[in-house]
Enzyme design. Sequence first.
Site, short mmCIF file in Angstrom:
data_model
loop_
_atom_site.label_atom_id
_atom_site.label_comp_id
_atom_site.label_asym_id
_atom_site.label_seq_id
_atom_site.Cartn_x
_atom_site.Cartn_y
_atom_site.Cartn_z
N LYS A 147 61.54 46.75 86.31
CA LYS A 147 62.32 47.99 86.40
C LYS A 147 63.81 47.69 86.18
O LYS A 147 64.30 46.64 86.60
CB LYS A 147 62.15 48.63 87.78
N GLU A 170 76.92 53.27 77.10
CA GLU A 170 75.55 53.00 76.69
C GLU A 170 74.82 52.50 77.94
O GLU A 170 74.97 51.35 78.34
CB GLU A 170 75.51 51.94 75.59
N ARG A 180 88.75 63.11 78.10
CA ARG A 180 87.71 64.09 78.47
C ARG A 180 86.91 63.60 79.67
O ARG A 180 86.27 64.37 80.38
CB ARG A 180 86.74 64.29 77.29
N ASP A 209 54.17 56.53 102.67
CA ASP A 209 54.92 55.30 102.99
C ASP A 209 54.94 55.03 104.48
O ASP A 209 55.00 53.89 104.92
CB ASP A 209 56.35 55.38 102.43
N HIS A 247 57.52 49.54 97.14
CA HIS A 247 56.45 49.84 96.20
C HIS A 247 56.24 48.73 95.18
O HIS A 247 57.17 47.98 94.85
CB HIS A 247 56.75 51.15 95.46
N ARG A 269 62.63 55.30 99.90
CA ARG A 269 61.46 55.27 99.02
C ARG A 269 61.07 53.81 98.83
O ARG A 269 61.81 53.03 98.27
CB ARG A 269 61.78 55.93 97.67
N HIS A 283 59.88 46.85 95.44
CA HIS A 283 61.13 47.59 95.22
C HIS A 283 61.18 48.80 96.15
O HIS A 283 60.15 49.45 96.41
CB HIS A 283 61.24 48.06 93.77
N GLN A 315 58.72 53.57 79.92
CA GLN A 315 58.75 54.82 80.70
C GLN A 315 60.07 54.95 81.43
O GLN A 315 60.55 53.98 82.00
CB GLN A 315 57.58 54.83 81.70
N ASP A 316 60.66 56.15 81.38
CA ASP A 316 61.86 56.47 82.15
C ASP A 316 61.45 57.32 83.34
O ASP A 316 60.63 58.23 83.21
CB ASP A 316 62.85 57.30 81.30
N ASN A 317 62.01 57.01 84.50
CA ASN A 317 61.74 57.81 85.71
C ASN A 317 63.05 58.35 86.27
O ASN A 317 64.12 57.75 86.09
CB ASN A 317 61.05 56.94 86.77
C1 LIG Z 1 56.22 56.39 90.36
C2 LIG Z 1 55.53 57.57 89.73
C3 LIG Z 1 55.07 58.63 90.50
N1 LIG Z 1 54.45 59.69 89.89
C4 LIG Z 1 54.01 60.80 90.73
C5 LIG Z 1 53.12 60.42 91.90
C6 LIG Z 1 53.47 61.47 92.94
O1 LIG Z 1 52.74 62.64 92.71
C7 LIG Z 1 54.96 61.76 92.68
C8 LIG Z 1 55.89 61.02 93.60
O2 LIG Z 1 55.49 59.65 93.55
P1 LIG Z 1 56.00 58.65 94.65
O3 LIG Z 1 56.01 59.31 95.99
O4 LIG Z 1 55.24 57.34 94.48
O5 LIG Z 1 57.54 58.44 94.19
P2 LIG Z 1 58.55 57.41 94.83
O6 LIG Z 1 58.38 57.33 96.31
O7 LIG Z 1 59.87 57.76 94.27
O8 LIG Z 1 58.09 55.99 94.27
C9 LIG Z 1 58.82 55.33 93.26
O9 LIG Z 1 60.00 54.83 93.81
C10 LIG Z 1 59.98 53.47 94.20
C11 LIG Z 1 61.31 53.09 94.77
C12 LIG Z 1 59.58 52.60 93.06
O10 LIG Z 1 60.11 51.52 92.81
C13 LIG Z 1 58.47 53.07 92.22
O11 LIG Z 1 58.91 53.19 90.87
C14 LIG Z 1 57.86 54.33 92.63
O12 LIG Z 1 56.86 53.95 93.54
O13 LIG Z 1 55.18 61.36 91.30
C15 LIG Z 1 54.29 59.76 88.53
O14 LIG Z 1 53.72 60.76 88.00
N2 LIG Z 1 54.73 58.72 87.76
C16 LIG Z 1 55.34 57.63 88.30
O15 LIG Z 1 55.75 56.71 87.55
#
Ligand SMILES: Cc1cn([C@H]2C[C@H](O)[C@@H](COP(=O)(O)OP(=O)(O)O[C@H]3O[C@H](C)C(=O)[C@H](O)[C@H]3O)O2)c(=O)[nH]c1=O
Length: 183
Positions: free
Chosen positions: A72, A28, A23, A168, A62, A59, A119, A46-48
Amino acid sequence: MNIIKTELLDVYILEPKVLGDSRGWFMESWSKKTMEEVGLNYEFVQDNHSFSAQKGTLRGLHYQKGDAAQAKLVRCAKGAVLDVAVDMREGSPTYKKWIAVELTKENGRQLLIPRGFLHGFLTLTDDVEFLYKADNYYDLNADRNIIWNEKELNINWGIDNPIVSDRDAKAPHLSDSDIYFKY
Ligand SMILES: Cc1cn([C@H]2C[C@H](O)[C@@H](COP(=O)(O)OP(=O)(O)O[C@H]3O[C@H](C)C(=O)[C@H](O)[C@H]3O)O2)c(=O)[nH]c1=O
């Protein structure tokens, strides 16, 4: 799960076992027990999940300051990225050293990055879906960035003009930042 040491102390490449059948496949993608069996003890909370539409999106770099620092476990579920971690733990043998690892849907590789690291990632394809676990909650007041092409780090991104967020684009240099982590 296969675990590969990297040039950065405490940063590992993880390769979960992929179980294929007629399939498709199953894996995991994360198991606390599997990680603990190889001595990696993290309490992720927390999962992102982020989506980047265009190739050449960067990105980062950070971090969350102080006690809000996050470890992470990152992976690319669609497309491909060049994932960069920088050791900012004063006293670490790899302090201010960086690594860049290709994480792709195809290679299924994950990067485990402890607290105390910068990162960031650069998308190598369009339509990148990036998933990661963090062992501390998002804290807007502790959320910090460092300019992606910081001269002091000399990261080889392989690109001159990436797509970055307005925030950024205006990130400080290391010398103007409040970053401080102890090994
Ligand atoms: C990281 C994060 C962001 N947000 C909100 C804040 C902003 O309104 C929106 C986008 O956030 P940001 O522009 O900081 O997202 P990234 O540029 O992808 O940043 C992340 O990506 C880089 C590579 C990383 O390593 C970090 O985990 C994180 O900084 O999501 C949340 O609500 N929760 C969260 O955990």
